[in-house]
Design a protein around this motif. Structure first.
Motif, PDB file in Angstrom:
ATOM      1  N   PRO D 152      36.881  36.743  25.197  1.00  0.00           N
ATOM      2  CA  PRO D 152      37.048  38.110  24.686  1.00  0.00           C
ATOM      3  C   PRO D 152      35.797  38.969  24.849  1.00  0.00           C
ATOM      4  O   PRO D 152      35.893  40.198  24.813  1.00  0.00           O
ATOM      5  N   HIS D 153      34.664  38.322  25.044  1.00  0.00           N
ATOM      6  CA  HIS D 153      33.411  39.057  25.204  1.00  0.00           C
ATOM      7  C   HIS D 153      33.238  39.593  26.628  1.00  0.00           C
ATOM      8  O   HIS D 153      32.295  40.327  26.907  1.00  0.00           O
ATOM      9  N   ILE D 154      34.117  39.195  27.526  1.00  0.00           N
ATOM     10  CA  ILE D 154      34.013  39.630  28.922  1.00  0.00           C
ATOM     11  C   ILE D 154      35.171  40.582  29.241  1.00  0.00           C
ATOM     12  O   ILE D 154      36.307  40.312  28.878  1.00  0.00           O
ATOM     13  N   THR D 155      34.849  41.694  29.900  1.00  0.00           N
ATOM     14  CA  THR D 155      35.874  42.642  30.338  1.00  0.00           C
ATOM     15  C   THR D 155      36.038  42.530  31.845  1.00  0.00           C
ATOM     16  O   THR D 155      35.059  42.647  32.575  1.00  0.00           O
ATOM     17  N   VAL D 156      37.248  42.274  32.294  1.00  0.00           N
ATOM     18  CA  VAL D 156      37.505  42.165  33.726  1.00  0.00           C
ATOM     19  C   VAL D 156      38.417  43.319  34.142  1.00  0.00           C
ATOM     20  O   VAL D 156      39.514  43.473  33.609  1.00  0.00           O
ATOM     21  N   ARG D 157      37.939  44.122  35.071  1.00  0.00           N
ATOM     22  CA  ARG D 157      38.724  45.261  35.554  1.00  0.00           C
ATOM     23  C   ARG D 157      38.704  45.300  37.072  1.00  0.00           C
ATOM     24  O   ARG D 157      37.756  44.809  37.694  1.00  0.00           O
ATOM     25  N   ALA D 158      39.725  45.900  37.659  1.00  0.00           N
ATOM     26  CA  ALA D 158      39.766  45.993  39.118  1.00  0.00           C
ATOM     27  C   ALA D 158      40.287  47.352  39.537  1.00  0.00           C
ATOM     28  O   ALA D 158      40.919  48.062  38.749  1.00  0.00           O
ATOM     29  N   ALA D 159      40.015  47.686  40.778  1.00  0.00           N
ATOM     30  CA  ALA D 159      40.455  48.966  41.326  1.00  0.00           C
ATOM     31  C   ALA D 159      40.641  48.830  42.829  1.00  0.00           C
ATOM     32  O   ALA D 159      40.049  47.954  43.461  1.00  0.00           O
ATOM     33  N   LEU D 160      41.484  49.701  43.383  1.00  0.00           N
ATOM     34  CA  LEU D 160      41.632  49.769  44.837  1.00  0.00           C
ATOM     35  C   LEU D 160      40.557  50.716  45.350  1.00  0.00           C
ATOM     36  O   LEU D 160      40.491  51.885  44.945  1.00  0.00           O
ATOM     37  N   VAL D 161      39.685  50.224  46.221  1.00  0.00           N
ATOM     38  CA  VAL D 161      38.574  51.068  46.670  1.00  0.00           C
ATOM     39  C   VAL D 161      38.720  51.505  48.131  1.00  0.00           C
ATOM     40  O   VAL D 161      37.914  52.292  48.628  1.00  0.00           O
ATOM     41  N   ALA D 171      30.872  58.028  43.988  1.00  0.00           N
ATOM     42  CA  ALA D 171      30.325  58.960  42.992  1.00  0.00           C
ATOM     43  C   ALA D 171      31.414  59.432  42.027  1.00  0.00           C
ATOM     44  O   ALA D 171      31.123  59.859  40.909  1.00  0.00           O
ATOM     45  N   ASN D 172      32.656  59.319  42.461  1.00  0.00           N
ATOM     46  CA  ASN D 172      33.764  59.763  41.604  1.00  0.00           C
ATOM     47  C   ASN D 172      34.319  58.663  40.693  1.00  0.00           C
ATOM     48  O   ASN D 172      35.299  58.882  39.981  1.00  0.00           O
ATOM     49  N   TRP D 173      33.741  57.471  40.758  1.00  0.00           N
ATOM     50  CA  TRP D 173      34.324  56.320  40.064  1.00  0.00           C
ATOM     51  C   TRP D 173      34.539  56.601  38.578  1.00  0.00           C
ATOM     52  O   TRP D 173      33.620  56.950  37.858  1.00  0.00           O
ATOM     53  N   ASP D 174      35.762  56.421  38.125  1.00  0.00           N
ATOM     54  CA  ASP D 174      36.099  56.618  36.715  1.00  0.00           C
ATOM     55  C   ASP D 174      37.154  55.568  36.346  1.00  0.00           C
ATOM     56  O   ASP D 174      38.287  55.621  36.803  1.00  0.00           O
ATOM     57  N   GLU D 177      40.541  56.583  35.243  1.00  0.00           N
ATOM     58  CA  GLU D 177      41.459  57.120  36.264  1.00  0.00           C
ATOM     59  C   GLU D 177      42.373  56.039  36.844  1.00  0.00           C
ATOM     60  O   GLU D 177      43.471  56.327  37.347  1.00  0.00           O
ATOM     61  N   VAL D 178      41.906  54.794  36.761  1.00  0.00           N
ATOM     62  CA  VAL D 178      42.629  53.690  37.416  1.00  0.00           C
ATOM     63  C   VAL D 178      44.088  53.595  36.979  1.00  0.00           C
ATOM     64  O   VAL D 178      44.980  53.268  37.778  1.00  0.00           O
ATOM     65  N   ASN D 179      44.329  53.900  35.704  1.00  0.00           N
ATOM     66  CA  ASN D 179      45.698  53.776  35.211  1.00  0.00           C
ATOM     67  C   ASN D 179      46.480  55.089  35.270  1.00  0.00           C
ATOM     68  O   ASN D 179      47.597  55.176  34.787  1.00  0.00           O
ATOM     69  N   ASN D 180      45.867  56.093  35.899  1.00  0.00           N
ATOM     70  CA  ASN D 180      46.530  57.392  35.987  1.00  0.00           C
ATOM     71  C   ASN D 180      47.213  57.637  37.324  1.00  0.00           C
ATOM     72  O   ASN D 180      47.777  58.702  37.541  1.00  0.00           O
ATOM     73  N   ASN D 181      47.119  56.700  38.231  1.00  0.00           N
ATOM     74  CA  ASN D 181      47.779  56.895  39.531  1.00  0.00           C
ATOM     75  C   ASN D 181      48.408  55.574  39.963  1.00  0.00           C
ATOM     76  O   ASN D 181      48.038  54.511  39.454  1.00  0.00           O
ATOM     77  N   PRO D 182      49.348  55.636  40.875  1.00  0.00           N
ATOM     78  CA  PRO D 182      50.083  54.408  41.234  1.00  0.00           C
ATOM     79  C   PRO D 182      49.296  53.460  42.115  1.00  0.00           C
ATOM     80  O   PRO D 182      49.831  52.446  42.550  1.00  0.00           O
ATOM     81  N   PHE D 183      48.020  53.766  42.385  1.00  0.00           N
ATOM     82  CA  PHE D 183      47.233  52.941  43.315  1.00  0.00           C
ATOM     83  C   PHE D 183      46.121  52.167  42.625  1.00  0.00           C
ATOM     84  O   PHE D 183      45.366  51.494  43.284  1.00  0.00           O
ATOM     85  N   PHE D 184      45.990  52.281  41.328  1.00  0.00           N
ATOM     86  CA  PHE D 184      44.825  51.706  40.632  1.00  0.00           C
ATOM     87  C   PHE D 184      43.539  52.237  41.255  1.00  0.00           C
ATOM     88  O   PHE D 184      42.566  51.502  41.409  1.00  0.00           O
ATOM     89  N   CYS D 185      43.543  53.501  41.632  1.00  0.00           N
ATOM     90  CA  CYS D 185      42.390  54.102  42.321  1.00  0.00           C
ATOM     91  C   CYS D 185      41.463  54.756  41.288  1.00  0.00           C
ATOM     92  O   CYS D 185      41.918  55.548  40.465  1.00  0.00           O
ATOM     93  N   PRO D 186      40.161  54.436  41.339  1.00  0.00           N
ATOM     94  CA  PRO D 186      39.240  54.974  40.328  1.00  0.00           C
ATOM     95  C   PRO D 186      38.728  56.382  40.689  1.00  0.00           C
ATOM     96  O   PRO D 186      37.927  56.933  39.944  1.00  0.00           O
ATOM     97  N   ASP D 187      39.168  56.888  41.833  1.00  0.00           N
ATOM     98  CA  ASP D 187      38.670  58.182  42.323  1.00  0.00           C
ATOM     99  C   ASP D 187      39.865  59.117  42.372  1.00  0.00           C
ATOM    100  O   ASP D 187      40.747  58.991  43.225  1.00  0.00           O
ATOM    101  N   LYS D 188      39.873  60.091  41.464  1.00  0.00           N
ATOM    102  CA  LYS D 188      41.021  60.975  41.310  1.00  0.00           C
ATOM    103  C   LYS D 188      41.356  61.704  42.614  1.00  0.00           C
ATOM    104  O   LYS D 188      42.519  61.810  43.006  1.00  0.00           O
ATOM    105  N   GLU D 189      40.302  62.148  43.292  1.00  0.00           N
ATOM    106  CA  GLU D 189      40.535  62.886  44.536  1.00  0.00           C
ATOM    107  C   GLU D 189      41.123  61.990  45.618  1.00  0.00           C
ATOM    108  O   GLU D 189      42.056  62.364  46.322  1.00  0.00           O
ATOM    109  N   ALA D 190      40.558  60.798  45.725  1.00  0.00           N
ATOM    110  CA  ALA D 190      41.083  59.875  46.731  1.00  0.00           C
ATOM    111  C   ALA D 190      42.545  59.546  46.441  1.00  0.00           C
ATOM    112  O   ALA D 190      43.377  59.477  47.357  1.00  0.00           O
TER     113      ALA D 190
END
Lengths: 364, 364, 364, 364
Positions: D152-161, D171-174, D177-190
């Motif tokens: 529980p002390h470790i957070t594991v997250r992933a994204a499509l880069v 520079a846009n990594w957020d 954002e990952v859960n706001n698009n269907p791609f798990f993309c951390p960059d809103k513009e991308a």
């Protein structure tokens, strides 16, 4: 390290508690193109099933196995065959009278795993013994039925050779007899006496130990490996993993301690077919951890179940002293149902070592 | 699958033949910062060493162990401690009279692994038994000495409790006595009788079997795991992997087959310190595969060596019938030297399960 | 779990520190009757040996391997062959200038394992990097030489395909060229340029990364297994276990991310011999974790060593801030010596999976 | 060797084919007393589930997980917690349109495992790819959800880069954002651009590769082990075992090949709390196979699926040349759904190494 897996190349992993929704097994490493139907597995399972005579627990479990993966219709023959992928087996638990077991939630039954499971995990599924129940052995028998199909040239049979203080007369040994009595006893006369004896044990609410002998015929010379993958080592591991087993021996076993080198030597001659023939089999078919081509002979002792009507001193989870007696449906001689389990475990070890031997030998 | 490795987390891998240049062992998984010198290992090795009395083989091996890796001076104390990396151990073979064994290059000694090694591998190093020689057990003892240091709270001791048909009188058991006679016998009177008895066996060029009992005290409750990593299962595997062992039992072992549930139950009370106290130890300290906090009690039977002066019928590699007798230097009772080996194997299993237990419990 | 072992059936276990008395390896699971001499192993070792050009560390190690067990003279041919028992390998450490490394006992070299070993174990053998030194890879190469003999039908070769920012021209690829330059470079022109480039790196006391490509030809279709014993999975594990490796790819690897399904598909036709022929090899010879019969193609990236003359900020064991620079003898491009190590690791994986495949297939 | 198991102490075994009656997983080695409900597992499963946008396969699977063993009500709190026994998980397959796949019974789809499974096993369950289908990864995600609860002390997250040739702008990594698009993309513009791009790919019946980045924060220093149980080695093994993955890298990965030692060094200072602080993280949080306390950063490349509408040359089981195109419901970018799978695999490795670390460290 895996707590719920057994085997090296032919490997089983089991899961499930006695009174959970189901129990299951994954059989990994089974070669492909081996014919396999659930009926073949069911046949072995039915031999182990409780409720078949008054001498085993009256718990009624249909124990209907399902094959959920790893088999597919052969493109030419249409026969169901293994595909080389993991085989998922599942048995629904249908007879879960949990109320029978409510009394042991707090009390540790002496001789059972109640105390030690709590000591280790701080919690246990107490219903019917949970994970420590012999119910898990149904999955060993199911997996063992698959193992047998990997080694069709080997015959694995077992029998009960001692019930309480009463041993069979080996001169009477008849494999045909094993399926003619509720004890898997190879001695017709002993079986008759045991019926009376065990009836008495059952009526008094007591229980009794037993010895099972497992014999594999048709084992080729060369299975096993030196030092820490010895065939007898893996057999000892397999048998000692069965619930309530307290001893394992190969061939003459503990009796060899009293023998001289002259008495214990299995002499060798050349048979009519030019193959080695042994005059005796004190070694139980294994020398230096490797099979000799003789029958592999294994015996194991099963202690009497502690589920008895006589109250015994014990304690509770919270540390109070109590007396515990076990009501419910139990086997007066759990060794009886261990007979098909012993067969299954030997079949598993032999299938596993057969695959290993192929790995080592294939290149020559 | 590894043929020459034993253990899950605390794991040993051995190599070497009886008459090769050296034997060795890699101890993997030992925690760091444990004090370790070769003198500590040597002390255990010296107990097993041959040539210490007229009752063991006259082969003279200094058996001087070297630690080649895995220890380093502690930055503060300067003490040699483990570093957490693999520990390489090595013993040079100094007494290699290969000529003694030339006669068995072609002949299979009955009861030895000559036949089966050839059947499996198509070749064997026949000098002194090669890999199947008990010489490999020197490395078990060396690794066991390291295992002991991982479990300083547990005491592992062993004794010879039966030589041939002669059992000790358990009422005479005295651990102090074990090191006062050449048999590791805990019964002073029995030891005196055995000296005469084994002298006769030796003079006649015969051999005799034995039973070893190993006892671990101070084992905490909770070691072991359900189903296929049972503590007794791994102990059975460990003991059956020792050369010439044909049977293993835990607690009352095979005797439990003749017991009733009432007789076999180990009752529990609360002791003065609030901890569970068992009235008896039929179970040998293990219930459901998990230690109960009682002494862990293990026995194993060792067959008589087949290296005897009496000619026995056998065959050669090329399939000719011959008579084989074994000259050379051998132990009339190989069980004697199995005593420290049994100790080592139990220490290895307990160290291994101690590490495993930490893994499972550390988070609570 | 074993920290110092690799492989399933063909399994190696290594031990030894950079500046201890020796390093060693146990090769377990090698089939019997395979010809093996130390000269064959030495030949591969000599390719990896330091001190062979001005571009690798000037540490002089004879690296003479000894085979201490597991081989014996064949009874008919007299040739030294494997016996099926564990093979003990040992190399004495002859050039141990420990004084060179005294300065790093207290200081953590950035980018090295000094900090993490201490964080994990509370102690480390700091001499030459101790267990984390690339010296351990000598044993991989030795074991790989044995693995090659298990798979004589497979040819495993490797080359350096990138040094720093400088990639080879693939049109120039010539396997013969690999042994003609000190970089294992298959492109003669690139090798000439690299000599100048790396000379500059070395003189400035800097270091540079690299990419190694390993190719196995003659791999039969069918090696590997579904899901968690995929051939590419075990290859990735093997390569990532090499010191300083930060990335592994199979076939087109990371470039496939930018490809369309049309571009990436390796089309199949029937060749003149009736066998499947692939038009391209984007997949690197592995589909679904199983070999396709095409060349297996693997690449891995090695970071530049942190042993450089430029001072970098770091801390000491006791938590003081310091600047660290690394004197002593080091490779400006550790990727060069990783070439034979990559070959060895792929040979080990392929030998292992060859044995496994025999196990699964032998019965059909 | 186990083909369908992953992990050392925290170990999963999966079974089931894409179009069989069910898929399942056994999670072995999970410590006891960890709260666990099927809803917690379901939450992670729902992130991976197909049919959630027009960019993933339209196959509709409810993917409702059942926990069949290994949990029980806590005696005090009544909360469902793990018991330390094996956890059986099962998902019924509800949407099995086998008719879609009949055409591939005889034809080998290029780039799929059809050819190699047949080459190895002589048979395959062709329905939906059978065992080689990405459907198996549902069980990885389910098991990964349990692994997260162990750490529980470790957070594991992933994204499509990266999607096809299009990389995110770091520079846009957020993470939000990952859960706001269907791609798990951390960059809103991308993400906005990818929607257009992938729409085109999908309409053309083509497919495209991708790169996933997985990051674990809160990893303590000291996880991993030297040589062959390196943390990065096990991560590479884990990621390469995911369907269609062709490359894995840690930290700067392949880019380190072009770096100098000066550029690649992660300098260390002492932070305000007295702990080591790294200035950069080229190493991706792992040095010498052991975690440094920095974020563990992993990337893997997924090739484009070969299930495309463009006909490609291939052959049949019986060796005839054919053209193959894949109708049916498929993902134009399988990399999207690999994002939660990558998270799960990293969580599994970290839970496993956390248990191992406890084993080694518990005694100090």
């Amino acid at each position: 390290m895996s707590h719920n897996s057994f085997g090296h190349l032919f490997r089983i992993t089991t899961w499930g508690e006695s009174h959970g929704p189901a129990i299951g097994c994954v059989v990994d490493g089974c070669p492909s193109l081996i014919g396999l139907t659930k009926e073949e597995i069911q046949k072995d399972l039915d031999r182990r099933r409780p409720g078949q005579s008054r001498f085993t627990t009256q718990r009624q479990e249909a124990d209907q196995v399902e094959i959920l993966s790893g088999v597919f219709a052969h493109p030419q023959t249409g026969e169901q065959v293994t595909t080389g992928t993991s085989i998922g087996l599942l048995i629904q638990n249908t007879d879960q009278r949990s109320k029978d077991y409510g009394g042991i939630a707090e009390r540790y039954r002496p001789g059972h795993a109640d105390f030690t499971y709590d000591a280790k995990y701080g919690i246990r599924d107490y219903r019917g013994g949970g994970r420590s129940s012999a119910r898990e052995t149904a999955m060993r028998v199911a997996a063992g039925a698959i193992a047998r199909k990997v080694i069709p040239h080997i015959t694995v049979r077992a029998a009960l050779v001692q019930m309480g203080p009463h041993k069979i007369n080996r001169a009477n040994w008849d494999w045909e007899e094993v399926n003619n009595n509720p004890f898997f006893c190879p001695d017709k006369e002993a079986a008759a006496e045991w019926a009376t004896y065990l009836g008495g044990v059952r009526k008094s609410g007591s229980s009794i130990g037993a010895v099972v002998e497992v014999v594999a015929s048709g084992v080729p010379a060369g299975l096993g490996a030196p030092i820490y993958a010895k065939l007898d080592q893996d057999i000892a591991s397999a048998m000692m993993s069965i619930n309530a087993v307290k001893g394992v021996e190969i061939g003459d076993g503990f009796a060899t301690a009293a023998l001289s080198g002259e008495e214990n030597a299995d002499e060798i001659r050349i048979g009519p077919d030019g193959q080695a023939v042994f005059s005796t089999n004190h070694a139980g078919g294994i020398l230096g951890g490797i099979s000799s081509g003789q029958d592999v002979v294994v015996r194991f002792a099963i202690k009497p179940t502690s589920s008895i009507l006589t109250p015994k001193k014990s304690i509770t989870r919270s540390g109070e002293e109590v007396d515990v007696m076990t009501k419910g449906r139990h086997d007066p001689c759990v060794g009886i149902r261990a007979v098909p389990v012993g067969e299954a475990m030997l079949a598993l070890v032999l299938a596993d070592h057969t695959l290993l031997h192929r790995a080592q030998m294939g290149g020559q």
